[in-house]
Design a protein around this motif. Sequence first.
Motif, PDB file in Angstrom:
ATOM      1  N   VAL A  31     -13.983  19.128  22.510  1.00 21.10           N
ATOM      2  CA  VAL A  31     -12.927  20.122  22.333  1.00 21.10           C
ATOM      3  C   VAL A  31     -12.067  19.687  21.158  1.00 21.10           C
ATOM      4  CG1 VAL A  31     -10.841  21.122  23.386  1.00 21.10           C
ATOM      5  CG2 VAL A  31     -12.904  20.805  24.763  1.00 21.10           C
ATOM      6  N   ALA A  32     -11.699  20.646  20.306  1.00 22.02           N
ATOM      7  CA  ALA A  32     -10.792  20.397  19.187  1.00 22.02           C
ATOM      8  C   ALA A  32      -9.373  20.656  19.676  1.00 22.02           C
ATOM      9  CB  ALA A  32     -11.138  21.302  18.018  1.00 22.02           C
ATOM     10  N   LEU A  33      -8.542  19.624  19.607  1.00 22.11           N
ATOM     11  CA  LEU A  33      -7.168  19.689  20.088  1.00 22.11           C
ATOM     12  C   LEU A  33      -6.235  19.612  18.891  1.00 22.11           C
ATOM     13  CD1 LEU A  33      -5.261  19.630  22.576  1.00 22.11           C
ATOM     14  CD2 LEU A  33      -5.493  17.135  22.531  1.00 22.11           C
ATOM     15  N   PHE A  34      -5.377  20.625  18.724  1.00 16.01           N
ATOM     16  CA  PHE A  34      -4.491  20.727  17.574  1.00 16.01           C
ATOM     17  C   PHE A  34      -3.042  20.592  18.010  1.00 16.01           C
ATOM     18  CE2 PHE A  34      -8.333  22.973  16.560  1.00 16.01           C
ATOM     19  CZ  PHE A  34      -8.630  22.494  15.293  1.00 16.01           C
ATOM     20  N   TYR A  35      -2.271  19.839  17.216  1.00 13.15           N
ATOM     21  CA  TYR A  35      -0.848  19.634  17.476  1.00 13.15           C
ATOM     22  C   TYR A  35      -0.070  20.212  16.300  1.00 13.15           C
ATOM     23  CZ  TYR A  35       3.551  17.098  18.215  1.00 13.15           C
ATOM     24  OH  TYR A  35       4.865  16.762  18.393  1.00 13.15           O
ATOM     25  N   LEU A  36       0.614  21.326  16.560  1.00 11.56           N
ATOM     26  CA  LEU A  36       1.417  22.005  15.551  1.00 11.56           C
ATOM     27  C   LEU A  36       2.869  21.978  16.007  1.00 11.56           C
ATOM     28  CD1 LEU A  36      -0.939  25.078  14.959  1.00 11.56           C
ATOM     29  CD2 LEU A  36      -0.989  22.839  13.844  1.00 11.56           C
ATOM     30  N   PRO A  37       3.599  20.885  15.707  1.00  9.98           N
ATOM     31  CA  PRO A  37       4.915  20.675  16.300  1.00  9.98           C
ATOM     32  C   PRO A  37       5.975  21.705  15.909  1.00  9.98           C
ATOM     33  CG  PRO A  37       4.497  19.057  14.592  1.00  9.98           C
ATOM     34  CD  PRO A  37       3.220  19.808  14.808  1.00  9.98           C
ATOM     35  N   ASP A  38       5.773  22.459  14.852  1.00  9.44           N
ATOM     36  CA  ASP A  38       6.753  23.463  14.441  1.00  9.44           C
ATOM     37  C   ASP A  38       6.526  24.821  15.108  1.00  9.44           C
ATOM     38  OD1 ASP A  38       8.016  21.611  12.815  1.00  9.44           O
ATOM     39  OD2 ASP A  38       6.796  22.135  11.071  1.00  9.44           O
ATOM     40  N   ARG A  39       5.561  24.909  16.017  1.00  7.38           N
ATOM     41  CA  ARG A  39       5.255  26.156  16.731  1.00  7.38           C
ATOM     42  C   ARG A  39       5.536  25.972  18.216  1.00  7.38           C
ATOM     43  NH1 ARG A  39       2.270  29.868  13.721  1.00  7.38           N
ATOM     44  NH2 ARG A  39       2.084  31.081  15.602  1.00  7.38           N
ATOM     45  N   LEU A  40       5.713  27.069  18.909  1.00  8.36           N
ATOM     46  CA  LEU A  40       5.772  27.055  20.372  1.00  8.36           C
ATOM     47  C   LEU A  40       4.760  28.061  20.876  1.00  8.36           C
ATOM     48  CD1 LEU A  40       9.562  26.766  21.198  1.00  8.36           C
ATOM     49  CD2 LEU A  40       7.798  25.034  21.449  1.00  8.36           C
ATOM     50  N   PRO A  41       3.782  27.655  21.644  1.00  7.10           N
ATOM     51  CA  PRO A  41       3.534  26.275  22.058  1.00  7.10           C
ATOM     52  C   PRO A  41       3.041  25.433  20.875  1.00  7.10           C
ATOM     53  CG  PRO A  41       1.704  27.652  22.733  1.00  7.10           C
ATOM     54  CD  PRO A  41       2.742  28.573  22.139  1.00  7.10           C
ATOM     55  N   ALA A  42       3.092  24.126  21.036  1.00  8.06           N
ATOM     56  CA  ALA A  42       2.706  23.211  19.957  1.00  8.06           C
ATOM     57  C   ALA A  42       1.277  22.700  20.092  1.00  8.06           C
ATOM     58  CB  ALA A  42       3.670  22.027  19.908  1.00  8.06           C
ATOM     59  N   VAL A  57     -17.318  20.292  14.198  1.00 10.54           N
ATOM     60  CA  VAL A  57     -16.422  19.957  13.081  1.00 10.54           C
ATOM     61  C   VAL A  57     -15.059  20.629  13.128  1.00 10.54           C
ATOM     62  CG1 VAL A  57     -18.296  19.464  11.459  1.00 10.54           C
ATOM     63  CG2 VAL A  57     -17.403  21.795  11.635  1.00 10.54           C
ATOM     64  N   LEU A  58     -14.794  21.521  14.061  1.00  5.67           N
ATOM     65  CA  LEU A  58     -13.568  22.316  13.975  1.00  5.67           C
ATOM     66  C   LEU A  58     -12.293  21.484  14.034  1.00  5.67           C
ATOM     67  CD1 LEU A  58     -14.465  25.627  15.839  1.00  5.67           C
ATOM     68  CD2 LEU A  58     -14.350  25.164  13.378  1.00  5.67           C
ATOM     69  N   ALA A  59     -12.304  20.342  14.711  1.00  6.07           N
ATOM     70  CA  ALA A  59     -11.098  19.498  14.756  1.00  6.07           C
ATOM     71  C   ALA A  59     -10.745  18.969  13.370  1.00  6.07           C
ATOM     72  CB  ALA A  59     -11.280  18.335  15.725  1.00  6.07           C
ATOM     73  N   ARG A  60     -11.706  18.945  12.459  1.00  8.87           N
ATOM     74  CA  ARG A  60     -11.467  18.467  11.095  1.00  8.87           C
ATOM     75  C   ARG A  60     -11.002  19.564  10.150  1.00  8.87           C
ATOM     76  NH1 ARG A  60     -16.249  14.266   9.646  1.00  8.87           N
ATOM     77  NH2 ARG A  60     -15.948  12.884  11.425  1.00  8.87           N
ATOM     78  N   GLY A  61     -10.875  20.789  10.667  1.00 10.45           N
ATOM     79  CA  GLY A  61     -10.477  21.915   9.828  1.00 10.45           C
ATOM     80  C   GLY A  61      -9.018  21.866   9.432  1.00 10.45           C
ATOM     81  N   ILE A  62      -8.665  22.725   8.490  1.00 12.40           N
ATOM     82  CA  ILE A  62      -7.287  22.826   8.001  1.00 12.40           C
ATOM     83  C   ILE A  62      -6.561  23.882   8.823  1.00 12.40           C
ATOM     84  CG2 ILE A  62      -5.840  23.435   6.034  1.00 12.40           C
ATOM     85  CD1 ILE A  62      -8.118  22.367   4.255  1.00 12.40           C
ATOM     86  N   THR A  63      -5.398  23.522   9.365  1.00 11.47           N
ATOM     87  CA  THR A  63      -4.614  24.454  10.162  1.00 11.47           C
ATOM     88  C   THR A  63      -3.694  25.270   9.266  1.00 11.47           C
ATOM     89  OG1 THR A  63      -2.892  22.816  10.587  1.00 11.47           O
ATOM     90  CG2 THR A  63      -4.651  22.991  12.225  1.00 11.47           C
ATOM     91  N   GLY A  64      -3.340  26.439   9.755  1.00 17.93           N
ATOM     92  CA  GLY A  64      -2.417  27.314   9.050  1.00 17.93           C
ATOM     93  C   GLY A  64      -2.148  28.527   9.900  1.00 17.93           C
ATOM     94  N   ASP A  65      -1.715  29.611   9.266  1.00 17.08           N
ATOM     95  CA  ASP A  65      -1.584  30.859  10.001  1.00 17.08           C
ATOM     96  C   ASP A  65      -1.937  32.021   9.084  1.00 17.08           C
ATOM     97  OD1 ASP A  65       0.830  32.383   9.026  1.00 17.08           O
ATOM     98  OD2 ASP A  65       1.848  30.557   9.614  1.00 17.08           O
ATOM     99  N   ILE A  66      -2.419  33.057   9.697  1.00 15.18           N
ATOM    100  CA  ILE A  66      -2.724  34.308   9.010  1.00 15.18           C
ATOM    101  C   ILE A  66      -1.954  35.392   9.730  1.00 15.18           C
ATOM    102  CG2 ILE A  66      -4.503  36.004   8.443  1.00 15.18           C
ATOM    103  CD1 ILE A  66      -6.459  33.677   8.103  1.00 15.18           C
TER     104      ILE A  66
END
Length: 122
Positions: A31-42, A57-66
């Motif tokens: 499972v790819a687990l992402f921590y985005l502390p500036d969002r709620l939920p994080a 490979v998804l845990a190695r991807g670049i996070t962002g928003d669209i």
Amino acid sequence: MKPRTQWHIVCNISDLVPDSGIAVWTSTGPVALFYLPDRLPALFAIGHFDPCSGADVLARGITGDIKGEPVVASPIYKQHFSLLTGQCLEDDSIRVPVFCALVDGDQVRLEIPVSSQGQQAA
């Protein structure tokens, strides 16, 4: 009918890297687990397997928003996957599993499906 689930400890909060992902092992696979502390939920958790490239490979991807939706871009072919729904934004026919994640003290827990025989789903 909603499948039965159990909450499992997968890592400590100190294992997480802000604005990126880590891969954790569960009985359902990685499972790819992402921590985005500036969002709620994080915390966000999706399947680590990228169906477009056929690689974990998804845990190695670049996070962002669209358009305000948190996403990860696959590091191989750059498709964007919603961290809320698992939907591939470039192809409606592709989706990865989504898991509920929470912080419990210093531990991170994931909600994992359990089979009808009481075993964790494989």
